[in-house]
Design an enzyme around this catalytic site. Structure first.
Site, PDB file in Angstrom:
ATOM      1  N   SER A 170       0.852  -1.183   0.000  1.00  0.00           N
ATOM      2  CA  SER A 170       0.000   0.000   0.000  1.00  0.00           C
ATOM      3  C   SER A 170       0.890   1.237   0.000  1.00  0.00           C
ATOM      4  CB  SER A 170      -0.896   0.004   1.236  1.00  0.00           C
ATOM      5  OG  SER A 170      -0.095   0.278   2.369  1.00  0.00           O
ATOM      6  N   LYS A 171       0.252   2.372   0.079  1.00  0.00           N
ATOM      7  CA  LYS A 171       0.997   3.631   0.040  1.00  0.00           C
ATOM      8  C   LYS A 171       2.067   3.705   1.117  1.00  0.00           C
ATOM      9  CE  LYS A 171      -2.418   6.758  -1.832  1.00  0.00           C
ATOM     10  NZ  LYS A 171      -3.467   7.656  -1.413  1.00  0.00           N
ATOM     11  N   ARG A 172       1.795   3.032   2.212  1.00  0.00           N
ATOM     12  CA  ARG A 172       2.749   3.055   3.326  1.00  0.00           C
ATOM     13  C   ARG A 172       4.119   2.535   2.913  1.00  0.00           C
ATOM     14  NH1 ARG A 172       1.889  -0.751   6.619  1.00  0.00           N
ATOM     15  NH2 ARG A 172       0.100  -1.567   5.502  1.00  0.00           N
TER      16      ARG A 172
END
Ligand code: GLU
Length: 468
Positions: free
Chosen positions: A238-240
């Site tokens: 994910s963006k993380r």
């Protein structure tokens, strides 16, 4: 039948790494079998779909070089066709109107949950329901109640779904708009898709889609469900985990081929080989060899691959991508050496084009200040004499070549009985502003005589100004 694959993103965000890998696998499968690759934009969710996202997807596909043979086909332009098929299913008795209200469905759900059953539609309107005042019906697909759907998945092998587990899914909402499973089925059918390659989050939709296809008298395509990508912490990517939009990799200085090479290896391998040109990928890739297990994203490996591609691709190609990064730094390459030459001298030492651009700015623009540590160490009064010697000799050189420049530097060291580094490093800081550059003779040749002379003069003046 010739092979036809498709990539069918929903335009609700950018093209992310997972989507790009699915697109690549579909593209490779089509190319390998001499087939066609279709791009379909699944934009029926009007609330969540945006034109920016469509553009981001198209931009990502173009940057990666995943050219499509047909499309983009927009589902929002095909509503009439979906209506036609829904009507066809109603006529054949494979679909029916359901007048159950939201409240009734909620109650049904609550009761089933209370009995610890899987919540599902109980088929109340299945045997025919009277229209109800004030209720716009939805349309449900009449799923077979007996037997099983066997999906012979090209990645996961045989998966059996009992029809008793599947309920009658809604194919048209009460406002008449078709739902996802219906549109996918109609499109895959109309577009003659032979191989559906997609993320395994769709696996549970597959038996439903096969049942609808069968009701329409169609032969279902082959399916391949590709496992998800995990971040290095084992959680879903994910963006993380940093840059997951494909275009972010462009911003971060990656070559598209490096990213493609990285993506193809996410879940697929060929012996212990790491580097694959596009032609090699097409020749060697087989969707059946894709791993069932999720794969883990590894930024270090991507960086390594990028370095390999920067070093081994045609310098003209790298220069083309480097010019984008130079543009971001407000550099116009006409203000200095040919970018192709810059690539040739920088490629060994840089892992990304961002780094290469930053390390090459001094060829095109004067720097504002010296790297503090490098200047303190190298631009001292003791450096003024060799710098001055070289300055005079550079001015007098009959030809500006790396060979002649090299001779001047060596002679300057000899004259003052200094090690070469004691002469070359102050010269490097003087012309490049910092302690890192390609070999000094090549650096100066590319920089040109005029800039070299100006910068040495500036460095000498800077030393004097500091020491008085
Ligand atoms: N539009 C779906 C998605 O973006 C893909 C549907 C499919 O590949 O069948 O997840």
């Amino acid at each position: 039948m010739s092979t036809r694959t498709r990539f069918a993103p929903s335009p609700t965000g950018y093209l992310h790494v997972g989507g790009a890998r699915t697109a690549l696998f579909s593209w490779l499968h089509a190319r390998k079998h001499g087939g066609r690759f279709i791009l379909r934009i699944e934009d029926t969710d009007i609330e969540r779909s945006t034109i920016e996202s469509v553009n981001a997807i198209l931009e990502g596909m173009t940057w990666l070089g995943l050219e499509y043979d047909e499309g983009p086909i927009y589902q929002t332009e095909r509503f009439d066709r979906y209506k036609e098929v829904i009507q066809q299913l109603l006529n054949s008795g494979d679909a029916y109107r359901c007048y159950c209200t939201k409240e009734e469905l909620e109650q049904m759900r609550a009761e089933q949950m209370g009995r610890k059953e899987k919540p599902r539609y109980n088929g109340r309107c299945r045997l025919g329901a009277e229209p109800r005042e004030g209720v716009e019906p939805v349309i449900r697909f009449r799923n077979p109640v007996e037997g099983a759907v066997i999906v012979d998945d090209m990645v996961r092998g045989k998966i059996v779904f009992n029809n008793s587990e599947l309920d009658d899914l809604i194919i048209a909402r009460s406002d008449g708009t078709p739902t996802y499973n219906l549109t996918v089925v109609v499109d895959d059918l109309d577009m003659g898709v032979t191989h559906v390659i997609r993320g395994d989050d769709h696996i549970n939709n597959t038996p439903r889609q096969i049942n609808i296809l069968k009701a329409l008298g169609a032969e279902p395509p082959h399916y391949a469900h590709v496992p998800m990508i995990l971040g290095d912490d084992g959680k879903r990517l994910s963006k993380r985990h940093g840059a997951v939009s494909v275009m972010q990799y462009r911003e971060d200085g990656f070559l598209p081929e490096a990213l493609l090479n990285y993506l193809v290896r996410l879940g697929w391998s060929h012996g212990d080989r790491e580097l694959f040109s596009l032609d090699e990928m097409i020749a060697l890739f087989d969707i059946k060899d894709v791993n069932k297990a999720a794969s883990t994203f590894n930024s270090e490996k991507l960086l390594w691959l990028n370095h390999q591609y920067i070093m081994n691709s045609e310098p003209e190609h790298v220069a083309h991508h480097l010019s984008y990064q130079m543009g971001k730094l407000d550099i116009d390459p006409v203000d200095g050496p040919d970018l192709v030459e810059v690539v040739k001298v920088q490629r060994e030492r840089t892992k990304t084009l961002v780094e290469m651009a930053q390390n090459s700015v001094f060829f095109y623009r004067d720097f504002d200040s010296y790297d503090e540590k490098a200047a303190r160490k190298n631009l001292k009064p003791a450096a003024v004499e060799p710098l001055t010697d070289m300055l005079n000799n550079f001015k007098a050189l009959p030809e500006w070549s790396s060979k002649a420049i090299h001779k001047v530097v060596v002679e300057a060291a000899e004259l003052r009985e200094l090690k070469l580094g004691k002469v070359a490093q102050p010269l490097r800081v003087a012309v490049a502003g910092g302690p890192v550059s390609p070999p000094i003779d090549i650096t100066l040749e590319l920089l040109g005589r005029e800039r070299t002379v100006q910068r040495i003069e500036r460095a000498i003046a800077w030393v004097w100004a500091r020491s008085t």
